[in-house]
Write an enzyme that holds these catalytic residues in place. Structure first.
Site, mmCIF file in Angstrom:
data_model
loop_
_atom_site.group_PDB
_atom_site.id
_atom_site.type_symbol
_atom_site.label_atom_id
_atom_site.label_comp_id
_atom_site.label_asym_id
_atom_site.label_seq_id
_atom_site.Cartn_x
_atom_site.Cartn_y
_atom_site.Cartn_z
ATOM 1 N NE ARG A 47 3.685 -9.629 -3.364
ATOM 2 C CZ ARG A 47 4.950 -9.601 -2.946
ATOM 3 N NH1 ARG A 47 5.364 -8.642 -2.141
ATOM 4 N NH2 ARG A 47 5.821 -10.522 -3.328
ATOM 5 C CD GLU A 94 4.092 -2.755 -5.746
ATOM 6 O OE1 GLU A 94 5.093 -3.344 -6.185
ATOM 7 O OE2 GLU A 94 3.698 -2.888 -4.587
ATOM 8 C CG HIS A 134 7.623 -3.723 -3.604
ATOM 9 N ND1 HIS A 134 6.633 -4.474 -4.172
ATOM 10 C CD2 HIS A 134 8.225 -4.550 -2.708
ATOM 11 C CE1 HIS A 134 6.644 -5.695 -3.663
ATOM 12 N NE2 HIS A 134 7.620 -5.768 -2.767
HETATM 13 P P1 NDP Z 1 4.841 -16.408 6.041
HETATM 14 O O1 NDP Z 1 4.232 -17.421 5.155
HETATM 15 O O2 NDP Z 1 5.890 -16.796 7.016
HETATM 16 O O3 NDP Z 1 3.680 -15.653 6.873
HETATM 17 C C1 NDP Z 1 2.465 -15.307 6.322
HETATM 18 C C2 NDP Z 1 1.489 -15.002 7.454
HETATM 19 O O4 NDP Z 1 0.270 -14.507 6.884
HETATM 20 C C3 NDP Z 1 1.138 -16.219 8.297
HETATM 21 O O5 NDP Z 1 1.108 -15.835 9.652
HETATM 22 C C4 NDP Z 1 -0.258 -16.586 7.815
HETATM 23 O O6 NDP Z 1 -0.968 -17.225 8.872
HETATM 24 C C5 NDP Z 1 -0.827 -15.230 7.462
HETATM 25 N N1 NDP Z 1 -1.901 -15.312 6.485
HETATM 26 C C6 NDP Z 1 -1.886 -15.926 5.277
HETATM 27 N N2 NDP Z 1 -3.082 -15.830 4.693
HETATM 28 C C7 NDP Z 1 -3.885 -15.154 5.547
HETATM 29 C C8 NDP Z 1 -5.257 -14.769 5.515
HETATM 30 N N3 NDP Z 1 -6.039 -15.059 4.470
HETATM 31 N N4 NDP Z 1 -5.766 -14.096 6.572
HETATM 32 C C9 NDP Z 1 -4.976 -13.798 7.633
HETATM 33 N N5 NDP Z 1 -3.671 -14.139 7.725
HETATM 34 C C10 NDP Z 1 -3.139 -14.818 6.694
HETATM 35 O O7 NDP Z 1 5.381 -15.267 5.060
HETATM 36 P P2 NDP Z 1 6.556 -14.201 5.298
HETATM 37 O O8 NDP Z 1 6.379 -13.585 6.640
HETATM 38 O O9 NDP Z 1 7.843 -14.800 4.940
HETATM 39 O O10 NDP Z 1 6.175 -13.133 4.144
HETATM 40 C C11 NDP Z 1 4.896 -12.524 4.128
HETATM 41 C C12 NDP Z 1 4.697 -11.715 2.872
HETATM 42 O O11 NDP Z 1 5.386 -10.477 2.946
HETATM 43 C C13 NDP Z 1 5.215 -12.312 1.550
HETATM 44 O O12 NDP Z 1 4.377 -13.320 1.050
HETATM 45 C C14 NDP Z 1 5.274 -11.102 0.653
HETATM 46 O O13 NDP Z 1 4.026 -10.922 -0.005
HETATM 47 C C15 NDP Z 1 5.491 -9.942 1.633
HETATM 48 N N6 NDP Z 1 6.836 -9.363 1.461
HETATM 49 C C16 NDP Z 1 6.977 -8.036 1.103
HETATM 50 C C17 NDP Z 1 8.222 -7.494 0.925
HETATM 51 C C18 NDP Z 1 8.401 -6.062 0.544
HETATM 52 O O14 NDP Z 1 9.393 -5.742 -0.098
HETATM 53 N N7 NDP Z 1 7.510 -5.171 0.921
HETATM 54 C C19 NDP Z 1 9.441 -8.293 1.056
HETATM 55 C C20 NDP Z 1 9.195 -9.648 1.496
HETATM 56 C C21 NDP Z 1 7.938 -10.148 1.671
HETATM 57 P P3 NDP Z 1 -2.168 -18.255 8.574
HETATM 58 O O15 NDP Z 1 -1.712 -19.160 7.471
HETATM 59 O O16 NDP Z 1 -2.394 -18.928 9.893
HETATM 60 O O17 NDP Z 1 -3.343 -17.420 8.183
#
Ligand code: NDP
Length: 320
Positions: free
Chosen positions: A232, A261, A279
């Site tokens: 994001r 965006e 995006h």
């Molecule tokens: P998941 O929930 O599977 O993974 C998210 C990861 O981020 C986890 O490993 C989590 O680990 C980590 N995370 C969350 N908060 C923090 C933090 N504050 N500091 C460090 N690490 C953090 O999500 P997905 O992999 O399914 O998707 C991830 C994101 O990708 C979506 O939420 C979306 O925003 C983005 N996305 C973008 C797209 C695009 O078109 N560009 C398309 C699809 C998704 P932990 O909780 O241990 O910190």
């Protein structure tokens, strides 16, 4: 009587067909007088279909007292207040996993496009410069490079797995160390940024991750480093990113997402060490179809037996 569904944003013809079969559909973009609509129909709306960009504005959600479910087309749902929904007993669903491969491919495509300057070289050929000026300059390889993944979730893991084909060394930063991965964990993001060639951002958006990639992280990545953001826009301090690229404190960037965006800082347009995408991480026919099907399936299953297929973590406790 079909239940009333409010559609926020767009939907594919396939989704529209499935939704109109089961619901009385109201399309927000076709509603002229929103206030009059909410007064007249607000109580009837029991379902909302939306996407990760448009979400659902709190002032609209507040006017839907009988809302039961918000189905989000997209895995990122930071534009929906899932905690507020859960507190009201409103289910929120999203579309995890079905998009992992294409978003991971986009991240790797950006790594390759930036390091091989594919856009610059393509323009070189199209401008007829090759016969006049000769071979293009040598570029950097991604082969065997060290890649730091910020957010090793469903998509981050997929990126890591696919990068094995390039013999990359994978390290990662998350809040919680993952016990079952072979990759080196960094509890501190600046420390990781110092040690890697590429930093790939793939966390969710929202307040908890806002500007995680700040000046200190960007400077640690440094003039030889490349930032790739497919998570994001809000996760990266965009003003600091632009300043670092201008000053040469950061080597290069590949960006699919931005803070405001569809507005992209114009300072980036002239930079040859930057590749910009609108995006499109999950934007293939195949993946968008799977996401659309899951968005509709969540609605249908919820109204059939009270069990959504893919509730967001905040709403798992609401499952019947
Ligand atoms: P998941 O929930 O599977 O993974 C998210 C990861 O981020 C986890 O490993 C989590 O680990 C980590 N995370 C969350 N908060 C923090 C933090 N504050 N500091 C460090 N690490 C953090 O999500 P997905 O992999 O399914 O998707 C991830 C994101 O990708 C979506 O939420 C979306 O925003 C983005 N996305 C973008 C797209 C695009 O078109 N560009 C398309 C699809 C998704 P932990 O909780 O241990 O910190």
């Amino acid at each position: 009587m079909k239940p009333d569904l409010l559609l926020v944003g767009n939907a594919t013809p396939r989704m529209l067909e499935a939704m109109t079969g089961a619901f009385t559909l109201h399309r927000l973009k076709e509603i002229g007088d929103l206030e009059a609509f909410l007064t007249e129909k607000g109580e009837a709306i029991v379902a909302v279909a939306t996407n990760g960009h448009d979400g659902l504005k709190p002032e609209i959600m507040a006017r839907l007292p009988n809302l039961k479910i918000i189905s989000c087309f997209g895995v990122g749902y930071d534009a929906i207040d899932a905690n507020a929904a859960a507190a009201r007993g409103v289910m929120v669903t999203h579309t995890p996993d079905v998009l992992n491969a294409d978003v991971a491919n986009t991240a790797i495509m950006l790594m390759l496009a930036v390091s091989r300057r594919v856009v610059v070289d393509d323009a070189y050929v199209r401008a007829g410069r090759w016969p006049k000026e000769g071979a293009a300059p040598l570029r950097q390889s991604i082969e065997g490079k060290r890649v730091g993944i910020l957010g090793l979730g469903r998509i981050g893991e997929t990126i890591a797995r696919k990068l094995a084909a390039f013999d990359c060394e994978i390290v990662y930063h998350t809040r919680n160390r993952k016990p079952d991965t072979p990759y080196r964990y960094y509890g501190n993001l600046v420390d990781m940024a110092k040690d890697v060639d590429f930093l790939v951002v793939i966390t969710p958006g929202g307040a908890a991750t806002r500007h995680l990639v700040n000046r200190a992280v960007i400077d640690a990545l440094g003039p030889e480093g490349t930032l790739v953001n497919v998570g994001r826009g809000s996760v990266v301090d965009e003003a600091e990113l632009v300043a670092a690229l201008k000053d040469g404190r950061l080597g290069a960037a590949g960006l699919d997402v931005f803070e405001d965006e569809p507005r992209v800082p114009e300072a980036l347009f002239a930079m040859e060490n930057v590749v910009l995408l609108p995006h499109v991480g999950s934007a293939t026919v195949e993946t968008r179809r799977a996401m659309g099907d899951l968005t509709v399936e969540n609605l249908l299953r919820f109204f059939a037996d009270g069990k959504a297929v893919t509730p967001v973590p905040e709403c798992k406790g609401l499952q019947a």
